[in-house]
Design a protein around this motif. Structure first.
Motif, PDB file in Angstrom:
ATOM      1  N   HIS A  89      -7.462  -4.646   4.875  1.00  0.00           N
ATOM      2  CA  HIS A  89      -6.853  -3.457   4.645  1.00  0.00           C
ATOM      3  C   HIS A  89      -7.066  -3.369   3.281  1.00  0.00           C
ATOM      4  O   HIS A  89      -7.005  -2.150   2.696  1.00  0.00           O
ATOM      5  CB  HIS A  89      -5.642  -3.661   4.787  1.00  0.00           C
ATOM      6  CG  HIS A  89      -4.498  -2.333   3.967  1.00  0.00           C
ATOM      7  ND1 HIS A  89      -4.522  -1.208   5.206  1.00  0.00           N
ATOM      8  CD2 HIS A  89      -3.656  -2.670   3.096  1.00  0.00           C
ATOM      9  CE1 HIS A  89      -3.529  -0.747   4.518  1.00  0.00           C
ATOM     10  NE2 HIS A  89      -3.861  -0.993   3.360  1.00  0.00           N
ATOM     11  N   ASN A 110     -10.392  -1.613   2.546  1.00  0.00           N
ATOM     12  CA  ASN A 110     -10.619  -0.182   2.702  1.00  0.00           C
ATOM     13  C   ASN A 110      -9.228   0.591   1.834  1.00  0.00           C
ATOM     14  O   ASN A 110     -10.157   2.234   0.983  1.00  0.00           O
ATOM     15  CB  ASN A 110     -10.400   0.505   4.436  1.00  0.00           C
ATOM     16  CG  ASN A 110     -10.713  -0.911   4.833  1.00  0.00           C
ATOM     17  OD1 ASN A 110     -12.213  -0.448   4.733  1.00  0.00           O
ATOM     18  ND2 ASN A 110     -10.533  -1.162   6.548  1.00  0.00           N
ATOM     19  N   ALA A 111      -8.306   0.260   1.363  1.00  0.00           N
ATOM     20  CA  ALA A 111      -7.454   0.822   0.372  1.00  0.00           C
ATOM     21  C   ALA A 111      -7.998   0.824  -0.792  1.00  0.00           C
ATOM     22  O   ALA A 111      -7.742   2.241  -1.275  1.00  0.00           O
ATOM     23  CB  ALA A 111      -5.612  -0.153   0.824  1.00  0.00           C
ATOM     24  N   GLU A 142     -11.025   1.435  -1.440  1.00  0.00           N
ATOM     25  CA  GLU A 142     -12.058   2.644  -1.266  1.00  0.00           C
ATOM     26  C   GLU A 142     -11.850   3.550  -1.103  1.00  0.00           C
ATOM     27  O   GLU A 142     -12.182   4.860  -1.596  1.00  0.00           O
ATOM     28  CB  GLU A 142     -12.754   2.368  -0.136  1.00  0.00           C
ATOM     29  CG  GLU A 142     -14.533   2.698  -0.385  1.00  0.00           C
ATOM     30  CD  GLU A 142     -15.702   2.840   0.379  1.00  0.00           C
ATOM     31  OE1 GLU A 142     -16.751   3.195   0.481  1.00  0.00           O
ATOM     32  OE2 GLU A 142     -15.331   1.297   1.717  1.00  0.00           O
ATOM     33  N   LYS A 143     -10.814   4.277   0.026  1.00  0.00           N
ATOM     34  CA  LYS A 143      -9.724   5.378   0.147  1.00  0.00           C
ATOM     35  C   LYS A 143      -9.656   5.773  -1.101  1.00  0.00           C
ATOM     36  O   LYS A 143      -9.233   7.266  -1.665  1.00  0.00           O
ATOM     37  CB  LYS A 143      -9.053   5.240   0.876  1.00  0.00           C
ATOM     38  CG  LYS A 143     -10.113   4.886   2.522  1.00  0.00           C
ATOM     39  CD  LYS A 143      -9.218   4.896   3.621  1.00  0.00           C
ATOM     40  CE  LYS A 143     -10.042   4.690   5.012  1.00  0.00           C
ATOM     41  NZ  LYS A 143      -8.576   4.870   6.064  1.00  0.00           N
ATOM     42  N   SER A 144      -8.725   4.923  -2.030  1.00  0.00           N
ATOM     43  CA  SER A 144      -8.002   5.683  -3.068  1.00  0.00           C
ATOM     44  C   SER A 144      -8.828   6.237  -4.228  1.00  0.00           C
ATOM     45  O   SER A 144      -8.099   7.621  -5.073  1.00  0.00           O
ATOM     46  CB  SER A 144      -7.237   4.520  -4.461  1.00  0.00           C
ATOM     47  OG  SER A 144      -8.797   3.587  -4.904  1.00  0.00           O
ATOM     48  N   GLN A 145      -9.759   6.550  -4.040  1.00  0.00           N
ATOM     49  CA  GLN A 145     -10.975   7.315  -5.301  1.00  0.00           C
ATOM     50  C   GLN A 145     -10.364   6.310  -6.491  1.00  0.00           C
ATOM     51  O   GLN A 145     -10.483   7.922  -7.250  1.00  0.00           O
ATOM     52  CB  GLN A 145     -10.870   8.838  -4.574  1.00  0.00           C
ATOM     53  CG  GLN A 145     -11.768   8.791  -2.995  1.00  0.00           C
ATOM     54  CD  GLN A 145     -13.468   8.102  -3.872  1.00  0.00           C
ATOM     55  OE1 GLN A 145     -13.264   8.780  -4.155  1.00  0.00           O
ATOM     56  NE2 GLN A 145     -13.234   8.008  -2.021  1.00  0.00           N
ATOM     57  N   THR A 167     -16.000   2.746  -4.580  1.00  0.00           N
ATOM     58  CA  THR A 167     -17.082   2.235  -3.217  1.00  0.00           C
ATOM     59  C   THR A 167     -17.773   1.041  -4.107  1.00  0.00           C
ATOM     60  O   THR A 167     -17.779   0.177  -3.584  1.00  0.00           O
ATOM     61  CB  THR A 167     -17.830   3.370  -3.188  1.00  0.00           C
ATOM     62  OG1 THR A 167     -18.259   4.245  -2.532  1.00  0.00           O
ATOM     63  CG2 THR A 167     -19.167   2.693  -1.969  1.00  0.00           C
ATOM     64  N   ARG A 185     -14.909  -1.614  -3.923  1.00  0.00           N
ATOM     65  CA  ARG A 185     -14.926  -2.708  -3.128  1.00  0.00           C
ATOM     66  C   ARG A 185     -15.793  -3.449  -2.526  1.00  0.00           C
ATOM     67  O   ARG A 185     -15.214  -4.368  -2.274  1.00  0.00           O
ATOM     68  CB  ARG A 185     -15.093  -1.125  -1.958  1.00  0.00           C
ATOM     69  CG  ARG A 185     -14.492  -1.815  -0.700  1.00  0.00           C
ATOM     70  CD  ARG A 185     -15.527  -0.928   0.580  1.00  0.00           C
ATOM     71  NE  ARG A 185     -14.998  -1.922   1.739  1.00  0.00           N
ATOM     72  CZ  ARG A 185     -13.961  -1.564   2.867  1.00  0.00           C
ATOM     73  NH1 ARG A 185     -13.888  -0.484   2.344  1.00  0.00           N
ATOM     74  NH2 ARG A 185     -14.067  -2.704   4.398  1.00  0.00           N
ATOM     75  N   CYS A 202      -6.263   5.590 -10.885  1.00  0.00           N
ATOM     76  CA  CYS A 202      -6.051   6.310 -10.507  1.00  0.00           C
ATOM     77  C   CYS A 202      -5.739   7.997 -11.053  1.00  0.00           C
ATOM     78  O   CYS A 202      -4.618   7.916 -11.757  1.00  0.00           O
ATOM     79  CB  CYS A 202      -5.486   6.041  -8.905  1.00  0.00           C
ATOM     80  SG  CYS A 202      -5.150   4.132  -8.440  1.00  0.00           S
ATOM     81  N   GLU A 242       0.328  -2.570  -3.021  1.00  0.00           N
ATOM     82  CA  GLU A 242      -0.852  -2.403  -1.946  1.00  0.00           C
ATOM     83  C   GLU A 242      -0.366  -3.518  -0.003  1.00  0.00           C
ATOM     84  O   GLU A 242      -0.314  -2.900   0.717  1.00  0.00           O
ATOM     85  CB  GLU A 242      -2.440  -2.001  -1.615  1.00  0.00           C
ATOM     86  CG  GLU A 242      -3.004  -1.509  -0.216  1.00  0.00           C
ATOM     87  CD  GLU A 242      -2.006   0.346   0.201  1.00  0.00           C
ATOM     88  OE1 GLU A 242      -2.232   0.429   1.115  1.00  0.00           O
ATOM     89  OE2 GLU A 242      -1.441   0.790  -0.701  1.00  0.00           O
TER      90      GLU A 242
END
Length: 119
Positions: free
Chosen positions: A29, A32-33, A35-38, A51, A54, A95, A110
């Motif tokens: 998780h 994934n978080a 990578e999705k956070s950008q 990416t 990750r 971020c 997270e």
């Protein structure tokens, strides 16, 4: 020779089994978080995209898990995802236009959110 091969295979199997399933799920998780956070990820003075972050953290997790060094998600964050094992420098995440923070702080926040949502 067969005994040596069998013993090696069993040892590798046990080492991979030593990381609890819940830890593997939580770390998945977190990956994934990330990578999705950008968010941008600073490692040894260089910024990388989410990416690449990750991929780097996944590589560290695999390395640690094979050596039975991940008894908990917190242990992974503290031992593998917070500082460079090469330089000892802390990892950072930035971020958006916000200030960079320690990756360990970001990951622990997270993890707390994830555990709260899982209940």
């Amino acid at each position: 020779m067969k005994t040596l091969i069998l013993a090696t295979a069993m040892a590798a199997s046990l080492a991979n089994a030593a990381t609890p399933d819940v830890t593997r799920a939580e770390v998945a998780h977190l990956m994934n978080a990330v990578e999705k956070s950008q968010c941008k990820f600073n490692r040894n003075g260089s910024w990388h995209d989410a990416t690449a972050a990750r991929k780097h953290l996944a590589k560290k997790f695999d390395y640690m898990a094979k050596r039975d060094l991940v008894p908990s998600t917190e242990a992974f964050i503290e031992r593998g995802a917070s500082t460079s094992s090469t330089s000892g420098k802390p990892y950072q995440m930035q971020c958006g236009s916000g200030a960079a923070i320690a990756s360990g702080q970001w990951l622990m926040a997270e993890l707390k959110r994830y555990r709260g949502a899982s209940r």
